[in-house]
Design a protein around this motif. Structure first.
Motif, PDB file in Angstrom:
ATOM      1  N   UNK A  44       0.820  -1.214   0.000  1.00  0.00           N
ATOM      2  CA  UNK A  44       0.000   0.000   0.000  1.00  0.00           C
ATOM      3  C   UNK A  44       0.858   1.269   0.000  1.00  0.00           C
ATOM      4  N   UNK A  45       2.058   1.181   0.551  1.00  0.00           N
ATOM      5  CA  UNK A  45       2.939   2.348   0.606  1.00  0.00           C
ATOM      6  C   UNK A  45       3.478   2.726  -0.768  1.00  0.00           C
ATOM      7  N   UNK A  46       3.559   1.756  -1.670  1.00  0.00           N
ATOM      8  CA  UNK A  46       4.207   1.971  -2.968  1.00  0.00           C
ATOM      9  C   UNK A  46       3.222   1.967  -4.131  1.00  0.00           C
ATOM     10  N   UNK A  57      13.126  11.339 -14.379  1.00  0.00           N
ATOM     11  CA  UNK A  57      13.162  10.393 -13.267  1.00  0.00           C
ATOM     12  C   UNK A  57      11.828  10.377 -12.531  1.00  0.00           C
ATOM     13  N   UNK A  58      11.672   9.390 -11.647  1.00  0.00           N
ATOM     14  CA  UNK A  58      10.427   9.222 -10.887  1.00  0.00           C
ATOM     15  C   UNK A  58      10.750   9.159  -9.397  1.00  0.00           C
ATOM     16  N   UNK A  59       9.966   9.844  -8.600  1.00  0.00           N
ATOM     17  CA  UNK A  59      10.092   9.776  -7.139  1.00  0.00           C
ATOM     18  C   UNK A  59       9.155   8.690  -6.632  1.00  0.00           C
ATOM     19  N   UNK A  60       9.727   7.634  -6.061  1.00  0.00           N
ATOM     20  CA  UNK A  60       8.938   6.549  -5.486  1.00  0.00           C
ATOM     21  C   UNK A  60       9.020   6.610  -3.970  1.00  0.00           C
ATOM     22  N   UNK A  61       7.947   6.230  -3.275  1.00  0.00           N
ATOM     23  CA  UNK A  61       7.916   6.290  -1.816  1.00  0.00           C
ATOM     24  C   UNK A  61       9.053   5.500  -1.174  1.00  0.00           C
ATOM     25  N   UNK A  62       9.554   6.018  -0.066  1.00  0.00           N
ATOM     26  CA  UNK A  62      10.567   5.395   0.782  1.00  0.00           C
ATOM     27  C   UNK A  62      11.994   5.515   0.248  1.00  0.00           C
ATOM     28  N   UNK A  63      12.151   5.821  -1.026  1.00  0.00           N
ATOM     29  CA  UNK A  63      13.488   5.931  -1.616  1.00  0.00           C
ATOM     30  C   UNK A  63      14.021   7.354  -1.469  1.00  0.00           C
ATOM     31  N   UNK A  64      15.285   7.467  -1.109  1.00  0.00           N
ATOM     32  CA  UNK A  64      15.881   8.782  -0.943  1.00  0.00           C
ATOM     33  C   UNK A  64      16.181   9.439  -2.297  1.00  0.00           C
ATOM     34  N   UNK A 116       8.589   9.035   2.838  1.00  0.00           N
ATOM     35  CA  UNK A 116       9.562   9.330   3.881  1.00  0.00           C
ATOM     36  C   UNK A 116       9.005   9.034   5.261  1.00  0.00           C
ATOM     37  N   UNK A 117       9.307   9.906   6.214  1.00  0.00           N
ATOM     38  CA  UNK A 117       8.954   9.666   7.611  1.00  0.00           C
ATOM     39  C   UNK A 117       7.543  10.163   7.937  1.00  0.00           C
ATOM     40  N   UNK A 118       6.557   9.480   7.339  1.00  0.00           N
ATOM     41  CA  UNK A 118       5.151   9.719   7.632  1.00  0.00           C
ATOM     42  C   UNK A 118       4.533   8.394   8.054  1.00  0.00           C
ATOM     43  N   UNK A 119       3.339   8.445   8.594  1.00  0.00           N
ATOM     44  CA  UNK A 119       2.734   7.227   9.140  1.00  0.00           C
ATOM     45  C   UNK A 119       2.101   6.348   8.067  1.00  0.00           C
ATOM     46  N   UNK A 120       1.675   6.940   6.961  1.00  0.00           N
ATOM     47  CA  UNK A 120       1.068   6.147   5.876  1.00  0.00           C
ATOM     48  C   UNK A 120       1.571   6.686   4.532  1.00  0.00           C
ATOM     49  N   UNK A 121       2.773   6.287   4.153  1.00  0.00           N
ATOM     50  CA  UNK A 121       3.351   6.756   2.891  1.00  0.00           C
ATOM     51  C   UNK A 121       2.554   6.204   1.712  1.00  0.00           C
ATOM     52  N   UNK A 122       2.457   6.990   0.664  1.00  0.00           N
ATOM     53  CA  UNK A 122       1.744   6.543  -0.524  1.00  0.00           C
ATOM     54  C   UNK A 122       1.119   7.707  -1.265  1.00  0.00           C
ATOM     55  N   UNK A 123       0.016   7.427  -1.956  1.00  0.00           N
ATOM     56  CA  UNK A 123      -0.680   8.422  -2.755  1.00  0.00           C
ATOM     57  C   UNK A 123      -1.902   8.946  -2.005  1.00  0.00           C
ATOM     58  N   UNK A 124      -2.210  10.207  -2.216  1.00  0.00           N
ATOM     59  CA  UNK A 124      -3.436  10.787  -1.684  1.00  0.00           C
ATOM     60  C   UNK A 124      -4.090  11.621  -2.781  1.00  0.00           C
ATOM     61  N   UNK A 125      -5.407  11.590  -2.929  1.00  0.00           N
ATOM     62  CA  UNK A 125      -6.069  12.352  -3.997  1.00  0.00           C
ATOM     63  C   UNK A 125      -5.791  13.847  -3.885  1.00  0.00           C
ATOM     64  N   UNK A 126      -5.526  14.471  -5.019  1.00  0.00           N
ATOM     65  CA  UNK A 126      -5.292  15.912  -5.050  1.00  0.00           C
ATOM     66  C   UNK A 126      -6.624  16.652  -4.964  1.00  0.00           C
ATOM     67  N   UNK A 135      -1.661  17.631   2.857  1.00  0.00           N
ATOM     68  CA  UNK A 135      -1.218  16.390   2.221  1.00  0.00           C
ATOM     69  C   UNK A 135      -0.510  15.486   3.221  1.00  0.00           C
ATOM     70  N   UNK A 136       0.324  16.076   4.074  1.00  0.00           N
ATOM     71  CA  UNK A 136       1.037  15.280   5.071  1.00  0.00           C
ATOM     72  C   UNK A 136       0.066  14.752   6.123  1.00  0.00           C
ATOM     73  N   UNK A 137      -0.926  15.549   6.492  1.00  0.00           N
ATOM     74  CA  UNK A 137      -1.954  15.074   7.421  1.00  0.00           C
ATOM     75  C   UNK A 137      -2.730  13.902   6.828  1.00  0.00           C
ATOM     76  N   UNK A 138      -2.968  13.957   5.516  1.00  0.00           N
ATOM     77  CA  UNK A 138      -3.683  12.857   4.848  1.00  0.00           C
ATOM     78  C   UNK A 138      -2.872  11.574   4.879  1.00  0.00           C
ATOM     79  N   UNK A 139      -1.557  11.711   5.042  1.00  0.00           N
ATOM     80  CA  UNK A 139      -0.675  10.540   5.149  1.00  0.00           C
ATOM     81  C   UNK A 139      -0.456  10.149   6.615  1.00  0.00           C
ATOM     82  N   UNK A 140      -1.283  10.672   7.505  1.00  0.00           N
ATOM     83  CA  UNK A 140      -1.195  10.327   8.914  1.00  0.00           C
ATOM     84  C   UNK A 140      -0.259  11.205   9.708  1.00  0.00           C
TER      85      UNK A 140
END
Length: 204
Positions: A44-46, A57-64, A116-126, A135-140
């Motif tokens: 679910x995070x990815x 390039x593409x920014x994927x969750x959890x990757x620096x 990154x360091x959020x509680x529910x990394x992933x996608x959130x509807x714009x 947006x960060x609140x939507x990720x927990x």
């Protein structure tokens, strides 16, 4: 007209449909990433839709680091993403599948990527006028390791925001922006530069 050209034209004309697997990725393309071989909570995070930035390039969750995509086939990009997750020590045996959608005005819901360091990394509807903090609140929200430094990736460019600054938290996002909350160190100092984000503050 040769068959490869017909195939490429069909891919470009049928917006919202999946392109042939042999199509090369280019800036502006949107891709669907599906992660397997890990627990469902990690998938679910990815899993989600992402956009190839102007840098190719593409920014994927959890990757620096960004994952290079320009000129790669979907299969090649999937293997590159798997390698990136292994090298960063995030997943041991990730199995990634990639769908590529026609460039330009693809259909589908616009999304914001939060990682990154959020509680529910992933996608959130714009949503229109959506801000960084929303947006960060939507990720927990940030987790216990979340730094004040938040990276905003937009159009192949990267901006470092200060989450303790109200003006920075209220910057208005655009569809397909990506946010990455960094991990805080011993001294959680802001690493950004106010002059580099002045245009973002004006828009906000």
């Amino acid at each position: 007209m040769t068959q490869p050209l017909v195939s490429r034209l069909s891919c470009l004309l049928l917006a919202g449909l999946i392109c042939p697997a042999s199509a090369e990725l280019a800036p502006g393309d949107r891709i669907g990433v599906t992660l397997r071989g890990v627990p469902a909570t990690e998938q679910e995070k990815v899993n989600g839709k992402y956009q190839v930035g102007e840098s190719g390039s593409v920014r994927l969750p959890l990757l620096e680091k960004l994952v290079p995509a320009r000129g790669l086939s979907p299969e090649q990009f999937a293997r590159a993403a798997e390698t990136a997750y292994k090298q960063d020590g995030i997943y041991d045996q990730p199995a990634i599948e990639v769908e590529v959608f026609a460039g330009g005005d693809q259909g589908g819901e616009a999304l914001i990527s939060v990682g990154g360091q959020v509680r529910r990394a992933g996608q959130t509807p714009f949503r229109k006028d959506m801000t960084v903090i929303q947006a960060i609140d939507a990720a927990g929200g940030r987790n216990d390791f979340g730094s004040r430094n938040v990276l905003l990736l937009r159009g192949g460019k990267q901006y470092c925001l200060d989450f303790t600054n109200l003006k920075h938290k209220n910057i208005v996002l655009l569809p397909w922006d990506s946010l990455q909350v960094e991990q805080k160190g011993i001294l959680d100092r802001w690493k950004g530069d106010e002059t580099k984000i002045k245009d973002l503050l004006k828009r906000g």
